[in-house]
Design a protein around this motif. Structure first.
Motif, PDB file in Angstrom:
ATOM      1  N   HIS A  42       0.847  -1.192   0.000  1.00  0.00           N
ATOM      2  CA  HIS A  42       0.000   0.000   0.000  1.00  0.00           C
ATOM      3  C   HIS A  42       0.887   1.248   0.000  1.00  0.00           C
ATOM      4  O   HIS A  42       1.941   1.266   0.627  1.00  0.00           O
ATOM      5  N   THR A  43       0.444   2.265  -0.715  1.00  0.00           N
ATOM      6  CA  THR A  43       1.255   3.479  -0.829  1.00  0.00           C
ATOM      7  C   THR A  43       0.450   4.695  -0.381  1.00  0.00           C
ATOM      8  O   THR A  43      -0.785   4.687  -0.394  1.00  0.00           O
ATOM      9  N   LEU A  44       1.192   5.727  -0.011  1.00  0.00           N
ATOM     10  CA  LEU A  44       0.561   6.991   0.394  1.00  0.00           C
ATOM     11  C   LEU A  44       0.157   7.744  -0.879  1.00  0.00           C
ATOM     12  O   LEU A  44       1.022   8.116  -1.673  1.00  0.00           O
ATOM     13  N   PRO A  45      -1.156   7.973  -1.074  1.00  0.00           N
ATOM     14  CA  PRO A  45      -1.568   8.689  -2.294  1.00  0.00           C
ATOM     15  C   PRO A  45      -1.092  10.144  -2.256  1.00  0.00           C
ATOM     16  O   PRO A  45      -0.963  10.727  -1.183  1.00  0.00           O
ATOM     17  N   LYS A  46      -0.827  10.700  -3.421  1.00  0.00           N
ATOM     18  CA  LYS A  46      -0.429  12.111  -3.479  1.00  0.00           C
ATOM     19  C   LYS A  46      -1.585  12.993  -3.041  1.00  0.00           C
ATOM     20  O   LYS A  46      -2.743  12.691  -3.304  1.00  0.00           O
ATOM     21  N   LEU A  47      -1.251  14.098  -2.381  1.00  0.00           N
ATOM     22  CA  LEU A  47      -2.286  15.089  -2.054  1.00  0.00           C
ATOM     23  C   LEU A  47      -2.798  15.700  -3.364  1.00  0.00           C
ATOM     24  O   LEU A  47      -2.007  15.963  -4.275  1.00  0.00           O
ATOM     25  N   PRO A  48      -4.107  15.983  -3.431  1.00  0.00           N
ATOM     26  CA  PRO A  48      -4.649  16.545  -4.681  1.00  0.00           C
ATOM     27  C   PRO A  48      -4.386  18.048  -4.854  1.00  0.00           C
ATOM     28  O   PRO A  48      -4.941  18.667  -5.750  1.00  0.00           O
ATOM     29  N   TYR A  49      -3.563  18.636  -4.000  1.00  0.00           N
ATOM     30  CA  TYR A  49      -3.245  20.077  -4.069  1.00  0.00           C
ATOM     31  C   TYR A  49      -1.949  20.292  -3.304  1.00  0.00           C
ATOM     32  O   TYR A  49      -1.446  19.383  -2.629  1.00  0.00           O
ATOM     33  N   LEU A  50      -1.415  21.521  -3.391  1.00  0.00           N
ATOM     34  CA  LEU A  50      -0.190  21.843  -2.653  1.00  0.00           C
ATOM     35  C   LEU A  50      -0.481  21.892  -1.144  1.00  0.00           C
ATOM     36  O   LEU A  50      -1.607  22.180  -0.735  1.00  0.00           O
ATOM     37  N   LYS A  51       0.554  21.679  -0.351  1.00  0.00           N
ATOM     38  CA  LYS A  51       0.373  21.712   1.114  1.00  0.00           C
ATOM     39  C   LYS A  51       0.021  23.110   1.623  1.00  0.00           C
ATOM     40  O   LYS A  51      -0.458  23.256   2.742  1.00  0.00           O
ATOM     41  N   THR A  52       0.278  24.105   0.815  1.00  0.00           N
ATOM     42  CA  THR A  52      -0.066  25.487   1.200  1.00  0.00           C
ATOM     43  C   THR A  52      -1.467  25.875   0.727  1.00  0.00           C
ATOM     44  O   THR A  52      -1.963  26.945   1.079  1.00  0.00           O
ATOM     45  N   ALA A  53      -2.113  25.011  -0.049  1.00  0.00           N
ATOM     46  CA  ALA A  53      -3.336  25.420  -0.768  1.00  0.00           C
ATOM     47  C   ALA A  53      -4.565  25.572   0.116  1.00  0.00           C
ATOM     48  O   ALA A  53      -5.528  26.212  -0.285  1.00  0.00           O
ATOM     49  N   LEU A  54      -4.549  24.963   1.302  1.00  0.00           N
ATOM     50  CA  LEU A  54      -5.754  25.004   2.139  1.00  0.00           C
ATOM     51  C   LEU A  54      -5.736  26.142   3.165  1.00  0.00           C
ATOM     52  O   LEU A  54      -6.661  26.279   3.959  1.00  0.00           O
ATOM     53  N   GLN A  55      -4.696  26.968   3.114  1.00  0.00           N
ATOM     54  CA  GLN A  55      -4.626  28.104   4.047  1.00  0.00           C
ATOM     55  C   GLN A  55      -5.762  29.087   3.769  1.00  0.00           C
ATOM     56  O   GLN A  55      -6.075  29.304   2.598  1.00  0.00           O
ATOM     57  N   PRO A  56      -6.363  29.726   4.754  1.00  0.00           N
ATOM     58  CA  PRO A  56      -6.035  29.630   6.183  1.00  0.00           C
ATOM     59  C   PRO A  56      -6.791  28.537   6.934  1.00  0.00           C
ATOM     60  O   PRO A  56      -6.651  28.423   8.146  1.00  0.00           O
ATOM     61  N   PHE A  57      -7.580  27.737   6.225  1.00  0.00           N
ATOM     62  CA  PHE A  57      -8.277  26.627   6.898  1.00  0.00           C
ATOM     63  C   PHE A  57      -7.260  25.729   7.596  1.00  0.00           C
ATOM     64  O   PHE A  57      -7.370  25.447   8.794  1.00  0.00           O
ATOM     65  N   LEU A  58      -6.259  25.275   6.836  1.00  0.00           N
ATOM     66  CA  LEU A  58      -5.182  24.485   7.426  1.00  0.00           C
ATOM     67  C   LEU A  58      -3.844  25.051   6.956  1.00  0.00           C
ATOM     68  O   LEU A  58      -3.645  25.254   5.755  1.00  0.00           O
ATOM     69  N   SER A  59      -2.958  25.299   7.898  1.00  0.00           N
ATOM     70  CA  SER A  59      -1.642  25.846   7.573  1.00  0.00           C
ATOM     71  C   SER A  59      -0.777  24.783   6.893  1.00  0.00           C
ATOM     72  O   SER A  59      -1.071  23.576   6.963  1.00  0.00           O
ATOM     73  N   GLU A  60       0.293  25.239   6.270  1.00  0.00           N
ATOM     74  CA  GLU A  60       1.221  24.297   5.644  1.00  0.00           C
ATOM     75  C   GLU A  60       1.774  23.323   6.690  1.00  0.00           C
ATOM     76  O   GLU A  60       1.910  22.123   6.431  1.00  0.00           O
ATOM     77  N   GLU A  61       2.069  23.847   7.876  1.00  0.00           N
ATOM     78  CA  GLU A  61       2.601  22.988   8.943  1.00  0.00           C
ATOM     79  C   GLU A  61       1.579  21.905   9.320  1.00  0.00           C
ATOM     80  O   GLU A  61       1.930  20.730   9.470  1.00  0.00           O
ATOM     81  N   ALA A  62       0.322  22.312   9.450  1.00  0.00           N
ATOM     82  CA  ALA A  62      -0.712  21.354   9.859  1.00  0.00           C
ATOM     83  C   ALA A  62      -0.892  20.262   8.800  1.00  0.00           C
ATOM     84  O   ALA A  62      -0.994  19.078   9.126  1.00  0.00           O
ATOM     85  N   VAL A  63      -0.924  20.661   7.528  1.00  0.00           N
ATOM     86  CA  VAL A  63      -1.087  19.676   6.455  1.00  0.00           C
ATOM     87  C   VAL A  63       0.140  18.765   6.392  1.00  0.00           C
ATOM     88  O   VAL A  63       0.020  17.543   6.247  1.00  0.00           O
ATOM     89  N   THR A  64       1.322  19.360   6.559  1.00  0.00           N
ATOM     90  CA  THR A  64       2.552  18.567   6.484  1.00  0.00           C
ATOM     91  C   THR A  64       2.592  17.510   7.587  1.00  0.00           C
ATOM     92  O   THR A  64       2.859  16.332   7.324  1.00  0.00           O
ATOM     93  N   VAL A  65       2.294  17.918   8.808  1.00  0.00           N
ATOM     94  CA  VAL A  65       2.332  16.965   9.926  1.00  0.00           C
ATOM     95  C   VAL A  65       1.254  15.891   9.750  1.00  0.00           C
ATOM     96  O   VAL A  65       1.507  14.695   9.905  1.00  0.00           O
ATOM     97  N   HIS A  66       0.060  16.338   9.378  1.00  0.00           N
ATOM     98  CA  HIS A  66      -1.063  15.408   9.264  1.00  0.00           C
ATOM     99  C   HIS A  66      -0.839  14.396   8.129  1.00  0.00           C
ATOM    100  O   HIS A  66      -1.081  13.196   8.284  1.00  0.00           O
ATOM    101  N   TYR A  67      -0.367  14.907   7.012  1.00  0.00           N
ATOM    102  CA  TYR A  67      -0.172  14.050   5.828  1.00  0.00           C
ATOM    103  C   TYR A  67       1.129  13.252   5.912  1.00  0.00           C
ATOM    104  O   TYR A  67       1.131  12.021   5.798  1.00  0.00           O
ATOM    105  N   GLU A  68       2.246  13.964   6.132  1.00  0.00           N
ATOM    106  CA  GLU A  68       3.559  13.305   6.085  1.00  0.00           C
ATOM    107  C   GLU A  68       3.813  12.413   7.295  1.00  0.00           C
ATOM    108  O   GLU A  68       4.560  11.438   7.200  1.00  0.00           O
ATOM    109  N   LYS A  69       3.243  12.766   8.435  1.00  0.00           N
ATOM    110  CA  LYS A  69       3.506  11.956   9.630  1.00  0.00           C
ATOM    111  C   LYS A  69       2.331  11.012   9.938  1.00  0.00           C
ATOM    112  O   LYS A  69       2.481   9.801   9.900  1.00  0.00           O
ATOM    113  N   HIS A  70       1.162  11.590  10.206  1.00  0.00           N
ATOM    114  CA  HIS A  70       0.045  10.721  10.612  1.00  0.00           C
ATOM    115  C   HIS A  70      -0.391   9.776   9.482  1.00  0.00           C
ATOM    116  O   HIS A  70      -0.447   8.560   9.659  1.00  0.00           O
TER     117      HIS A  70
END
Ligand code: MN
Length: 199
Positions: free
Chosen positions: A3-31
């Motif tokens: 099983h592989t980690l699917p690519k995000l459908p947008y940039l990690k900065t794209a959901l700001q200010p709903f979710l910050s780049e840091e929040a997306v990075t931690v949630h996606y890359e770590k969790h």
């Protein structure tokens, strides 16, 4: 099958200010990535499960075991990233058959989201909130705890929100309600509509 980690459908900065780049990075890359890694690890030497799809693992692996938890969390996170978008186009919903059923079921889309929020706020501890179509094609909203999945009950997910604290703590601390309000402004209605039409 690995099983592989699917690519995000947008940039990690794209959901700001709903979710910050840091929040997306931690949630996606770590969790999210950790769940994928845990799943591959849990499947090592498991002949019975190694070639099953995520959905099959969620339906068939022992509930709350390592395989089930990792498979379900992997699926839920992928669906969560798809449920939100930098361009939330509400007018897409207004033209759809789903819109009519939402109005018939909940009274209005606002009332549907009120119920979604109420369900999210009353979910004690970690879990997920779902808009789904049930076996008789009726719409409903529910929450599940931890890694529990409605796929196991043959319900068709249309929209999901992650209400584990790790999903919002970086940007909202303990303000789950504020996170929900911003989530509503970023729902990918085209994705929800596609899920509705696919089932
Ligand atoms: Mn999460």
């Amino acid at each position: 099958m690995k099983h592989t980690l699917p690519k995000l459908p947008y940039l990690k900065t794209a959901l700001q200010p709903f979710l910050s780049e840091e929040a997306v990075t931690v949630h996606y890359e770590k969790h999210h990535r950790t769940y994928v890694d845990k799943l591959n690890k849990a499947l090592e030497g498991e002949q019975k499960y190694k070639d099953l799809s995520l959905e099959e693992l969620i339906s068939q692996a022992p509930l709350n075991g390592g395989i089930f938890n990792a498979a379900s969390q992997t699926w839920n996170h992928t669906f969560f990233w798809q449920s939100v978008s930098p361009n939330s186009e509400y007018h897409v919903l207004e033209k759809s058959a789903l819109y009519k059923q939402i109005n018939d079921t909940f009274g209005s889309c606002e009332k549907m989201l009120d119920k979604f929020k109420e369900t999210a706020l009353s979910q004690f501890g970690s879990g997920w909130v779902w808009l789904f179509k049930n076996k008789t094609n009726a719409l409903d909203i529910c929450s599940t705890s931890n890694a529990e999945s409605i796929i196991r009950d043959n319900k068709q997910p249309l929209l999901i929100c992650d209400v584990w604290e790790h999903a919002y703590y970086i940007d909202y601390q303990n303000d789950r309600a504020g996170y929900l309000d911003a989530f509503f402004d970023h729902i990918d209605w085209q994705f929800v509509e596609n899920n509705y039409n696919a089932s």
